[in-house]
Design a protein around this motif. Structure first.
Motif, PDB file in Angstrom:
ATOM      1  N   UNK A  56       0.834  -1.207   0.000  1.00 44.34           N
ATOM      2  CA  UNK A  56       0.000   0.000   0.000  1.00 44.34           C
ATOM      3  C   UNK A  56       0.861   1.247   0.000  1.00 44.34           C
ATOM      4  N   UNK A  57       1.909   1.250   0.825  1.00 43.36           N
ATOM      5  CA  UNK A  57       2.807   2.407   0.870  1.00 43.36           C
ATOM      6  C   UNK A  57       3.477   2.634  -0.482  1.00 43.36           C
ATOM      7  N   UNK A  61       3.190   5.845  -2.923  1.00 42.51           N
ATOM      8  CA  UNK A  61       4.361   6.540  -3.433  1.00 42.51           C
ATOM      9  C   UNK A  61       4.304   6.726  -4.944  1.00 42.51           C
ATOM     10  N   UNK A  62       3.843   5.703  -5.647  1.00 35.86           N
ATOM     11  CA  UNK A  62       3.698   5.803  -7.103  1.00 35.86           C
ATOM     12  C   UNK A  62       2.640   6.844  -7.459  1.00 35.86           C
ATOM     13  N   UNK A  63       1.549   6.847  -6.707  1.00 29.86           N
ATOM     14  CA  UNK A  63       0.452   7.783  -6.980  1.00 29.86           C
ATOM     15  C   UNK A  63       0.903   9.235  -6.832  1.00 29.86           C
ATOM     16  N   UNK A  64       1.565   9.550  -5.727  1.00 30.13           N
ATOM     17  CA  UNK A  64       2.001  10.942  -5.535  1.00 30.13           C
ATOM     18  C   UNK A  64       3.190  11.274  -6.426  1.00 30.13           C
ATOM     19  N   UNK A  65       3.985  10.243  -6.779  1.00 30.02           N
ATOM     20  CA  UNK A  65       5.113  10.472  -7.671  1.00 30.02           C
ATOM     21  C   UNK A  65       4.670  10.882  -9.058  1.00 30.02           C
ATOM     22  N   UNK A  66       3.506  10.405  -9.474  1.00 29.93           N
ATOM     23  CA  UNK A  66       2.981  10.780 -10.790  1.00 29.93           C
ATOM     24  C   UNK A  66       2.704  12.281 -10.873  1.00 29.93           C
ATOM     25  N   UNK A  67       2.324  12.866  -9.739  1.00 30.34           N
ATOM     26  CA  UNK A  67       2.027  14.308  -9.722  1.00 30.34           C
ATOM     27  C   UNK A  67       3.283  15.107 -10.055  1.00 30.34           C
ATOM     28  N   UNK A  68       4.387  14.773  -9.388  1.00 31.98           N
ATOM     29  CA  UNK A  68       5.631  15.476  -9.666  1.00 31.98           C
ATOM     30  C   UNK A  68       6.212  15.106 -11.018  1.00 31.98           C
ATOM     31  N   UNK A  69       5.959  13.872 -11.457  1.00 35.21           N
ATOM     32  CA  UNK A  69       6.547  13.405 -12.699  1.00 35.21           C
ATOM     33  C   UNK A  69       5.936  14.084 -13.932  1.00 35.21           C
ATOM     34  N   UNK A  70       4.636  14.413 -13.853  1.00 34.85           N
ATOM     35  CA  UNK A  70       3.976  15.008 -15.021  1.00 34.85           C
ATOM     36  C   UNK A  70       4.079  16.526 -15.026  1.00 34.85           C
ATOM     37  N   UNK A 155       5.914  13.111  -2.074  1.00 35.26           N
ATOM     38  CA  UNK A 155       5.427  14.036  -3.101  1.00 35.26           C
ATOM     39  C   UNK A 155       6.505  15.040  -3.484  1.00 35.26           C
ATOM     40  N   UNK A 156       7.266  15.475  -2.502  1.00 34.00           N
ATOM     41  CA  UNK A 156       8.306  16.459  -2.742  1.00 34.00           C
ATOM     42  C   UNK A 156       9.521  15.922  -3.479  1.00 34.00           C
ATOM     43  N   UNK A 157       9.604  14.602  -3.682  1.00 29.59           N
ATOM     44  CA  UNK A 157      10.732  14.055  -4.428  1.00 29.59           C
ATOM     45  C   UNK A 157      10.693  14.496  -5.885  1.00 29.59           C
ATOM     46  N   UNK A 158       9.467  14.788  -6.395  1.00 28.21           N
ATOM     47  CA  UNK A 158       9.330  15.335  -7.743  1.00 28.21           C
ATOM     48  C   UNK A 158       9.587  14.362  -8.868  1.00 28.21           C
ATOM     49  N   UNK A 159       9.728  13.090  -8.544  1.00 28.53           N
ATOM     50  CA  UNK A 159      10.000  12.078  -9.566  1.00 28.53           C
ATOM     51  C   UNK A 159       9.391  10.762  -9.135  1.00 28.53           C
ATOM     52  N   UNK A 160       8.735  10.062 -10.053  1.00 29.75           N
ATOM     53  CA  UNK A 160       7.985   8.857  -9.712  1.00 29.75           C
ATOM     54  C   UNK A 160       8.876   7.818  -9.044  1.00 29.75           C
ATOM     55  N   UNK A 161      10.026   7.533  -9.627  1.00 24.84           N
ATOM     56  CA  UNK A 161      10.894   6.482  -9.088  1.00 24.84           C
ATOM     57  C   UNK A 161      11.379   6.821  -7.678  1.00 24.84           C
ATOM     58  N   UNK A 162      11.726   8.082  -7.425  1.00 27.19           N
ATOM     59  CA  UNK A 162      12.202   8.485  -6.109  1.00 27.19           C
ATOM     60  C   UNK A 162      11.080   8.467  -5.079  1.00 27.19           C
ATOM     61  N   UNK A 163       9.877   8.873  -5.481  1.00 30.17           N
ATOM     62  CA  UNK A 163       8.729   8.855  -4.569  1.00 30.17           C
ATOM     63  C   UNK A 163       8.404   7.426  -4.160  1.00 30.17           C
ATOM     64  N   UNK A 164       8.399   6.522  -5.145  1.00 28.92           N
ATOM     65  CA  UNK A 164       8.122   5.115  -4.861  1.00 28.92           C
ATOM     66  C   UNK A 164       9.215   4.516  -3.976  1.00 28.92           C
ATOM     67  N   UNK A 165      10.468   4.853  -4.271  1.00 28.75           N
ATOM     68  CA  UNK A 165      11.591   4.331  -3.499  1.00 28.75           C
ATOM     69  C   UNK A 165      11.554   4.838  -2.061  1.00 28.75           C
ATOM     70  N   UNK A 166      11.178   6.101  -1.886  1.00 33.88           N
ATOM     71  CA  UNK A 166      11.081   6.660  -0.534  1.00 33.88           C
ATOM     72  C   UNK A 166      10.014   5.924   0.277  1.00 33.88           C
ATOM     73  N   UNK A 167       8.827   5.731  -0.304  1.00 33.57           N
ATOM     74  CA  UNK A 167       7.738   5.073   0.426  1.00 33.57           C
ATOM     75  C   UNK A 167       8.060   3.611   0.704  1.00 33.57           C
TER      76      UNK A 167
END
Length: 258
Positions: A56-57, A61-70, A155-167
């Motif tokens: 779930x985490x 992370x992928x969901x919020x990472x998409x915001x920064x990625x796009x 969310x603040x990572x600004x990149x999908x892969x980093x957001x997912x990796x953080x979570x």
């Protein structure tokens, strides 16, 4: 990438006491439901349950990472990174000062949880690994200020892969304390409660957050030298004149042959 992993692990490990306090009754009930099982079966079931929670985490992370990625708005991404760094520093200070930073955020997901909670009551983690995994996925959506803080930083990572990796790293940080509690060991949790452990984790979180925040609020950036700035335009002009000369020469040859 290393910063995202370290920040996630530290937040998860440091906040695991919050997890144990909040999810303690859930884990206790889970332990009682597996009491008749062998130790190896309990270990597998508890691991599967926590893997569901980590899934779930990761999805969050992928969901919020998409915001920064796009987003291609640099100012928007900078604001997100400032908020993320400030949230990590705030979490470290709250841990250092033994303050409840997370509790006030837990009202955010109560509406969603009221719809999910009845489903959790139909699942019995001790019955099968599928139900244990499904239970973990749903419990990962439990209203939790610590998780919301982690989502803000992701969310603040600004990149999908980093957001997912953080979570994912955050989930790993909470994984072992929750796993050990689920199978009846609490030594790690006792160590995490010590002042030394809490101080070390808190200072590390503050340091990481400060390192991420300083370049953005100081406005430090490298300026290109005049020669570097003018280089593209000089090359363009040279190319343009060469093209004109080439075109003129071709036209002259064509007229001469005619």
């Amino acid at each position: 990438m290393i910063e995202a992993i370290l920040a996630g692990l530290l937040l998860g490990l440091g906040g695991s006491l919050h997890c144990v306090g909040m999810c303690g009754p859930i884990v206790t009930a889970f332990s009682l439901s597996t009491k008749q099982q062998s130790f190896s079966r309990t270990l597998v079931t508890t691991t599967t349950y926590n893997m569901g929670r980590m899934s779930t985490y990761l999805l969050l992370g992928i969901a919020v990472g998409l915001i920064g990625n796009v987003s291609d708005n640099l100012m928007f991404l900078k604001i997100l990174r400032i908020i993320a760094a400030a949230a990590l520093i705030g979490a470290g200070l709250a841990m250092l000062l033994q303050r409840q930073l997370f509790h006030s955020l837990e009202f955010l997901g109560r509406g969603i949880w009221q719809r999910i909670q009845p489903i959790t009551k139909r699942l019995n983690p001790s019955r099968s690994l599928v139900q244990a995994y499904a239970s973990g996925i749903l419990w990962g959506l439990l209203p939790c200020g610590l998780v919301y803080t982690a989502i803000t930083i992701a969310l603040g990572q600004g990149e999908l892969s980093l957001s997912a990796l953080f979570m994912l790293s955050f989930g790993l940080g909470t994984f072992f304390p929750m796993l050990l509690m689920g199978i009846g060991f609490s030594q790690l949790n006792k160590w995490l409660k010590t002042r030394v452990a809490r101080t070390l984790i808190a200072i590390s979180m503050i340091a990481l957050g400060s390192l991420a925040l300083w370049p953005m609020i100081s406005g430090s950036h490298q300026h290109a030298s005049p020669s570097e700035t003018d280089a593209p335009s000089s090359m363009h002009e040279h190319h343009h004149h060469s093209l004109v000369r080439s075109t003129g020469s071709t036209q002259f040859i064509a007229e001469r042959n005619a």
